[in-house]
Design a protein around this motif. Sequence first.
Motif, mmCIF file in Angstrom:
data_model
loop_
_atom_site.group_PDB
_atom_site.id
_atom_site.type_symbol
_atom_site.label_atom_id
_atom_site.label_comp_id
_atom_site.label_asym_id
_atom_site.label_seq_id
_atom_site.Cartn_x
_atom_site.Cartn_y
_atom_site.Cartn_z
ATOM 1 N N ILE A 145 0.922 -1.228 -0.209
ATOM 2 C CA ILE A 145 0.002 -0.240 -0.047
ATOM 3 C C ILE A 145 0.677 1.638 -0.087
ATOM 4 O O ILE A 145 0.383 2.543 -1.053
ATOM 5 C CB ILE A 145 -1.169 -0.097 0.982
ATOM 6 N N GLY A 167 1.272 4.271 -3.586
ATOM 7 C CA GLY A 167 0.932 5.516 -2.392
ATOM 8 C C GLY A 167 2.220 6.271 -3.157
ATOM 9 O O GLY A 167 1.956 7.319 -3.316
ATOM 10 N N ILE A 223 2.597 6.237 -6.707
ATOM 11 C CA ILE A 223 1.318 8.059 -7.201
ATOM 12 C C ILE A 223 1.357 9.255 -7.247
ATOM 13 O O ILE A 223 1.550 10.081 -7.467
ATOM 14 C CB ILE A 223 -0.386 7.300 -6.334
ATOM 15 N N GLU A 274 -7.501 0.138 -3.359
ATOM 16 C CA GLU A 274 -7.760 1.092 -2.984
ATOM 17 C C GLU A 274 -6.505 2.052 -3.669
ATOM 18 O O GLU A 274 -7.578 2.694 -5.082
ATOM 19 C CB GLU A 274 -8.180 1.021 -1.698
ATOM 20 N N PHE A 275 -6.009 1.704 -3.889
ATOM 21 C CA PHE A 275 -5.242 3.173 -4.533
ATOM 22 C C PHE A 275 -5.080 3.026 -5.743
ATOM 23 O O PHE A 275 -5.231 4.072 -6.830
ATOM 24 C CB PHE A 275 -3.115 2.450 -3.877
ATOM 25 N N MET A 330 -8.288 4.922 -6.765
ATOM 26 C CA MET A 330 -7.833 6.226 -6.801
ATOM 27 C C MET A 330 -7.419 6.928 -8.252
ATOM 28 O O MET A 330 -7.552 8.128 -8.603
ATOM 29 C CB MET A 330 -7.786 6.387 -5.878
#
Lengths: 605, 349
Positions: free
Chosen positions: A277, A281, A284, A307-308, A311
């Motif tokens: 994660i 992150g 990104i 989840e990322f 996004m």
Amino acid sequence: MTSLVSKSNGHQSVINDFQIMIATVNGSGSQTANTVLLRAIFRMGIPVTGKNIFPSNIQGLPTWFSIRVNKHGYIARLEDYHVLVAMSQQTIGEDIEMLASGGICLYPEEWKIKRTRQDITYYPMPVKALTDMADVPANLRPYIANMVYVGVLATILDIDLSQIAFAIDYHFNGKAKPVNMNMAVVRAAYEWAQDHIAKSDPYTVEHMDTTNGMLLIDGNSAAALGAVFGGVSVVAWYPITPSTSLIDALRQDLTDLRTDPDTGEATYAVIQAEDEIGAIGMVIGAGWAGARAMTATSGPGISLMSEFAGMAYYAEVPAVIWDVQRMGPSTGLPTRTSQGDLISAYFLGHGDTRHVVLLPGSIPEVFEFGWRAFDLADRLQTLIFVLSDLDLGMNLWMSPPFEYPDTPLDRGKILTAEELDNLDRKYARYEDWDGDGIGYRVLPGTDRDTGAYLARGTGHNAQAVYSERAKDWVENMERLNRKHDTARQLVPQPVVDQVDGAEIGLIAYGTTDACVVEGRERLQQQGIKTSYLRVRALPFSDVTCDFIDQHDRVYVIENNTDGQMARLLRMEYPELAARVFSLAYADGLPLTPRWMTTAILEQER
Amino acid sequence: MVTKARVNEIGLTRNDYKGRPSTLCLGCGHNSIANQIIAVCYEMSLNPHDLIKLSGIGCSSKSPAYFLNRSHGFNALHGRMPAIATGATTANRRLIAIGVSGDGDTGSIGLGQFKHMVRRNVPVVYIVENNGVYALTKGQFSATADFGQQLKYAGVNELPPIDVCLEALAADASFVARSFAGDSNQVRQLLKAAISHKGTAVLDIISPCVTFNNHETSTKSYPYGKAHEEPLQDITYIPEYEPIVVKVHEPGEVQAVQMHDGSHLMLKKLDPDQHDPTDKVGAFHLLEEARQAHQFITGLIYVDAKRQTLAEISHLIDTPLALLPEERLRPPREALDSIMEHLTCCRKV
């Protein structure tokens, strides 16, 4: 080189067309011996592939290494093996049972095994005696023992000893001490075999000239080079088999190629994150700020990145994610190969999400997609997934030399401060000015008031301002769909071999190519013509739709259990769904031509 | 009569640092903190284009929309702002990152990322707007809520609180401070110091939730904060270009801490025996003792202005990675040729 042993003893010779299986115990240093053999045969000009079948373990469990020698250049895995080097006491019974009829079995003579098979040739080797004789420190003897089978095989198969010397030199980077120590054992074993083995089997290698100018490399190293020549500058990752060696190679390449020799300053950063994660992150965050950012992972990491990923899709941030696939679900078989992440990567994230997925099927494509992925990410302002697998990533493959990128870096639509000044309209991050669904980015740090925006995963309007208005939501998603259609045109198109009069079409992707190429040839020999389309990316191209339309039956061959590509095709082209047949199988190993042809013949009868 | 608005050294008015109107509750501590961020950036004459504002998810994390309209921002996922901050500041080391998080965002879902960001000393001003409650989901306890505390719907909190400052310190934080949204002067001085700090600056600011957790029994309320705040120091931030006017007469009374950018923090101790913020073991003691005694101490708790940042450890070049031209990013054709030659001839070069 002239061999003292008599050849083939009445058998028909089998030259450059067989598979060697080396059964060892992991942690015993057999990788050195195995790659030396592979490289020596490769350097004799003979097409060769090697596959390492290993456990998720540091030391003490059985490991196999297969070397396929094939004069026609076929590189698929075979079920059968003809030459067995049985160095694993735990599995020797089973290993001998699986040996093809007429095959040969090399084993340490001190094991005193029962010779239960009459249809194979046994060659006991004095492993202990030869290693005891070697001038090697006692603690290194277990490692050097593997060089005994290298020397004995050199005699039996007639492998060029000078090429073995070359391969050892390459492996140890020319360091005299280990080179000499290993080579001494090889020579001793070679000479022992010359004196003591009466060859009574047909297997042998002969020089060819098909591998001249080619190289041997694993897919993860090729991917790393691709990333470097794609201009990667921020890498964040978390260790996970089988992707770790991609990052290892990348770190080395970046150190070599992207460090200022005078100041020691780096034009890159590699950050080992606390988990996947964190890794995605960081990637990104870096992509949003304008760097070329990537991570590499495998199935469990992909799950954590979900989840990322959603996004980044919605906030439209470019980055590259390599997924070197292994067997799932769950922890699954961490050291075995599969193509099981296709659907999860394509739809990764909750809500309506569809990503761009590249599917390299060969080493040159791994390199090419390695750099091209960054151009696509910047052009499409989205995540680009590149799906490799353990087989492609961690095994050694022959390849022509890589071609330097033929286009300059494409940074996509980025407005500079000056360009903002000269705009004939008000800047809005997510407005579709060109009709391709792609807005213009302004990077943080751009010295203008008009370019600032707040990137967010929450609902937003074209100005990137929080919005719960129904119209804003719908318009945004419609634009993302337009962008997906733009991606359809920009991604690598399928490779098609259309055969006149073929009723059957085959569709495959990734490493399954090796199996399909050989399987088609076998079907052809049985009078079955097939056309072949290899998918190289998602979203699908119209070419794929046409291909299905042009054939009565299309078999989708893939290395997973659920037939994920077949499902995607049926979903994408419901009107053609009845023509799509799934041939999916996964047991942790690469698919074989025998499996494929048998499966198709069963369907066709 | 038109009065000309006052401008700072780069010709911007205070209004130029504002954001969109806040949608948080009237009187929310977070609004007060947003206003101090605006004031501080204005007073320090920061170029809004050099700033990025980052956040996670929650009430606190909405607030980047309410300040610095001229700055880029990234409203990330719940608890994941540290990763975005790490990536963005690595991609462009010239950016000044101001992150706003909450106690749920940092103390629970994001505790791992928070500690690893602190451990890496990522250059970011990391503000925790700490109110002890999940407000967007209507009043559950957060991990920083007091032991034994009562809430209308959540009942009694049976678990001990996580202390954000202690967690930061344990992760080798290079800047740790605690403040109170009701003490705007202290918030401003600490924010200035945090912005001048080169690594991660953790600001744990008790920021009352007026809707769910502002009753007198809550240590995260205005009434409690106003009655119980015990500042460690009177803090004055002195920019690098201004002379230090406070003369250090008596050592132990006023302590000057030099920040990385040459600015100074003048700390006038309010109790002669009080804490030296360059003493890490002392900082642990201070926090743990305050925790046990239920004391609400505020001020600068720990600072190490010299600890290396992630960019320094990574030996990054000064030019932002994001702005490197093609010739610095893609090695030349000869480099690939040489690698290919080495691989094809099977000899290491």
